[in-house]
Design an enzyme around this catalytic site. Structure first.
Site, PDB file in Angstrom:
ATOM      1  N   SER A  29     -31.561  64.269  61.078  1.00 25.36           N
ATOM      2  CA  SER A  29     -30.919  64.853  59.896  1.00 25.36           C
ATOM      3  C   SER A  29     -31.787  66.002  59.393  1.00 25.36           C
ATOM      4  O   SER A  29     -33.002  66.016  59.611  1.00 25.36           O
ATOM      5  CB  SER A  29     -30.819  63.794  58.802  1.00 25.36           C
ATOM      6  OG  SER A  29     -30.598  64.390  57.537  1.00 25.36           O
ATOM      7  N   TYR A  73     -34.249  56.990  53.600  1.00 24.69           N
ATOM      8  CA  TYR A  73     -33.396  57.470  54.698  1.00 24.69           C
ATOM      9  C   TYR A  73     -34.054  58.652  55.421  1.00 24.69           C
ATOM     10  O   TYR A  73     -34.135  58.683  56.650  1.00 24.69           O
ATOM     11  CB  TYR A  73     -32.042  57.875  54.110  1.00 24.69           C
ATOM     12  CG  TYR A  73     -31.118  58.653  55.029  1.00 24.69           C
ATOM     13  CD1 TYR A  73     -30.244  57.994  55.898  1.00 24.69           C
ATOM     14  CD2 TYR A  73     -31.091  60.059  55.007  1.00 24.69           C
ATOM     15  CE1 TYR A  73     -29.381  58.708  56.726  1.00 24.69           C
ATOM     16  CE2 TYR A  73     -30.238  60.779  55.829  1.00 24.69           C
ATOM     17  CZ  TYR A  73     -29.386  60.098  56.694  1.00 24.69           C
ATOM     18  OH  TYR A  73     -28.533  60.815  57.499  1.00 24.69           O
TER      19      TYR A  73
HETATM   20  P1  NAD Z   1     -20.363  57.172  59.656  1.00 24.80           P
HETATM   21  O1  NAD Z   1     -20.488  56.202  58.551  1.00 24.80           O
HETATM   22  O2  NAD Z   1     -19.012  57.681  59.999  1.00 24.80           O
HETATM   23  O3  NAD Z   1     -21.003  56.571  60.990  1.00 24.80           O
HETATM   24  C1  NAD Z   1     -22.064  55.687  60.991  1.00 24.80           C
HETATM   25  C2  NAD Z   1     -21.643  54.420  61.725  1.00 24.80           C
HETATM   26  O4  NAD Z   1     -22.779  53.603  61.918  1.00 24.80           O
HETATM   27  C3  NAD Z   1     -20.659  53.551  60.974  1.00 24.80           C
HETATM   28  O5  NAD Z   1     -19.333  53.858  61.323  1.00 24.80           O
HETATM   29  C4  NAD Z   1     -21.029  52.119  61.366  1.00 24.80           C
HETATM   30  O6  NAD Z   1     -20.081  51.508  62.207  1.00 24.80           O
HETATM   31  C5  NAD Z   1     -22.316  52.295  62.129  1.00 24.80           C
HETATM   32  N1  NAD Z   1     -23.301  51.331  61.660  1.00 24.80           N
HETATM   33  C6  NAD Z   1     -23.987  51.350  60.488  1.00 24.80           C
HETATM   34  N2  NAD Z   1     -24.792  50.275  60.406  1.00 24.80           N
HETATM   35  C7  NAD Z   1     -24.620  49.572  61.558  1.00 24.80           C
HETATM   36  C8  NAD Z   1     -25.151  48.358  62.072  1.00 24.80           C
HETATM   37  N3  NAD Z   1     -26.050  47.636  61.382  1.00 24.80           N
HETATM   38  N4  NAD Z   1     -24.712  47.925  63.283  1.00 24.80           N
HETATM   39  C9  NAD Z   1     -23.796  48.629  63.997  1.00 24.80           C
HETATM   40  N5  NAD Z   1     -23.272  49.785  63.558  1.00 24.80           N
HETATM   41  C10 NAD Z   1     -23.666  50.237  62.359  1.00 24.80           C
HETATM   42  O7  NAD Z   1     -21.351  58.370  59.282  1.00 24.80           O
HETATM   43  P2  NAD Z   1     -21.799  59.758  59.971  1.00 24.80           P
HETATM   44  O8  NAD Z   1     -22.040  60.680  58.843  1.00 24.80           O
HETATM   45  O9  NAD Z   1     -20.913  60.133  61.079  1.00 24.80           O
HETATM   46  O10 NAD Z   1     -23.223  59.367  60.552  1.00 24.80           O
HETATM   47  C11 NAD Z   1     -23.590  59.486  61.902  1.00 24.80           C
HETATM   48  C12 NAD Z   1     -25.025  59.911  62.005  1.00 24.80           C
HETATM   49  O11 NAD Z   1     -25.179  61.236  61.488  1.00 24.80           O
HETATM   50  C13 NAD Z   1     -26.019  59.056  61.215  1.00 24.80           C
HETATM   51  O12 NAD Z   1     -27.183  58.877  61.997  1.00 24.80           O
HETATM   52  C14 NAD Z   1     -26.354  59.905  60.011  1.00 24.80           C
HETATM   53  O13 NAD Z   1     -27.621  59.612  59.496  1.00 24.80           O
HETATM   54  C15 NAD Z   1     -26.296  61.275  60.638  1.00 24.80           C
HETATM   55  N6  NAD Z   1     -26.178  62.358  59.678  1.00 24.80           N
HETATM   56  C16 NAD Z   1     -25.048  62.497  58.942  1.00 24.80           C
HETATM   57  C17 NAD Z   1     -24.971  63.546  58.016  1.00 24.80           C
HETATM   58  C18 NAD Z   1     -23.745  63.746  57.172  1.00 24.80           C
HETATM   59  O14 NAD Z   1     -23.784  64.606  56.280  1.00 24.80           O
HETATM   60  N7  NAD Z   1     -22.654  63.050  57.417  1.00 24.80           N
HETATM   61  C19 NAD Z   1     -26.052  64.428  57.861  1.00 24.80           C
HETATM   62  C20 NAD Z   1     -27.191  64.247  58.631  1.00 24.80           C
HETATM   63  C21 NAD Z   1     -27.244  63.197  59.550  1.00 24.80           C
END
Ligand code: NAD
Ligand code: MG
Length: 282
Positions: A176, A189
């Site tokens: 991130s 985080y």
């Molecule tokens: P999202 O919530 O759509 O996806 C995350 C998924 O992780 C969830 O759908 C869930 O099923 C899974 N998950 C969480 N805890 C779990 C567990 N204990 N066991 C199994 N599965 C689990 O969110 P996203 O934004 O698509 O996130 C994806 C990645 O991108 C993450 O690593 C997040 O940190 C990173 N990220 C997102 C952003 C943003 O702005 N959305 C920014 C920087 C980084």
């Protein structure tokens, strides 16, 4: 940013998060053309039910890969993703369970290998976040849960997958922008995301002799269920970067395609920064 929902009273990971979202995230831009970059490959993607992981899964499928996705309990989101993958003419194996549990991680990899007979691409991507503006409000319980979810499974899954990976295979980790510039409301985080950068760099060196490449993506603000589930104020989300807007999953996933395929054959230990133009060192 003002204090948002307090751990654990938040909607994170409730089934059907994807449907709380308006407008719905763009999974793939309309004119994205696949060109067989991942033909015959098998990809294992954690958190592949929604958001960035879903978008990566669908792009990989359009590029010719079969997919296994791991998710916590969002069955509806996962089934929707599976349908999108099948629409691309590819197979999707759904694996539901808790990545915090190393035994589950081992079994998930085993299931994927038993089903598809190989694993070529591992995408570590699942995560949670619990915003707190004061350090004193980050309880030990929250801290443990954030680290156990966001970084430990990167070790568990990768360890379990390594016996099956061969020369030319790839690992892609999701960090991130907060790893690089910190975050005033996501200190725990952001720390896990920093650990993911160090893990990626270490692993890339460790695996170079086995000709397995390890890279990562460091997204900035991307419109996904994670955001809707954890932040109260959404109108300003993503406005504080040079492009003054949040990104879509469809703008992130093509970088995973690049890192997964042979186009990036001389790249390892690196991160691609997809953040609306914010300057980041490293
Ligand atoms: P999202 O919530 O759509 O996806 C995350 C998924 O992780 C969830 O759908 C869930 O099923 C899974 N998950 C969480 N805890 C779990 C567990 N204990 N066991 C199994 N599965 C689990 O969110 P996203 O934004 O698509 O996130 C994806 C990645 O991108 C993450 O690593 C997040 O940190 C990173 N990220 C997102 C952003 C943003 O702005 N959305 C920014 C920087 C980084
Ligand atoms: Mg989800």
């Amino acid at each position: 940013m003002k204090k948002t929902k307090t751990f654990p009273e938040q909607k994170q990971n409730l089934p059907g998060n994807e449907h709380l979202m308006y407008p719905e995230p763009e999974i793939m831009r309309e004119n994205y053309v696949g060109s067989g970059k991942l033909l015959g490959k098998v990809a294992f993607i954690t958190g592949g039910d929604s958001g960035i992981g879903r978008s990566v899964a669908v792009h990989f499928a359009r590029e010719g890969a079969n997919i296994a996705i791991v998710y916590l309990k969002e069955d509806k989101d996962a089934k929707d993703t599976k349908a999108l993958i099948e629409k691309e003419g590819r197979e999707c194996l759904l694996i539901s369970g808790d990545l915090k549990d190393e035994k589950f991680c081992k079994n998930a990899i085993k299931k994927c290998h038993t089903y598809f007979k190989k694993i070529n691409i591992v995408v570590n991507n699942a995560a949670i976040q619990f915003p707190q503006t004061e350090l004193e409000d980050i309880t030990a319980t929250q801290l443990h849960k954030t680290f156990e979810t966001n970084i430990y499974p990167y070790f568990y899954i990768t360890k379990a997958a390594l016996p099956f990976l061969q020369e030319g295979d790839t690992i892609i980790n999701t960090s991130s922008v907060t790893a690089y510039r910190g975050s005033e409301h996501l200190a725990d985080y952001a720390s896990t995301k920093g650990a993911i950068v160090s893990f990626t760099r270490s692993l890339s060196t460790m695996l170079a002799k086995r000709k397995i490449r390890v890279n990562g993506v460091a997204p900035g603000p991307i419109w996904t269920p994670l955001i809707v589930a954890t932040f109260d104020k959404l109108s300003d989300f993503g406005k504080d970067n040079p492009m003054e807007r949040a990104g879509q999953p469809s703008e992130v996933a093509p970088a995973y395609v690049f890192l997964a395929c042979e186009d990036s054959s001389y790249i390892s230990g690196q991160f691609i920064h997809i953040n609306g133009g914010e300057m980041i060192g490293g």
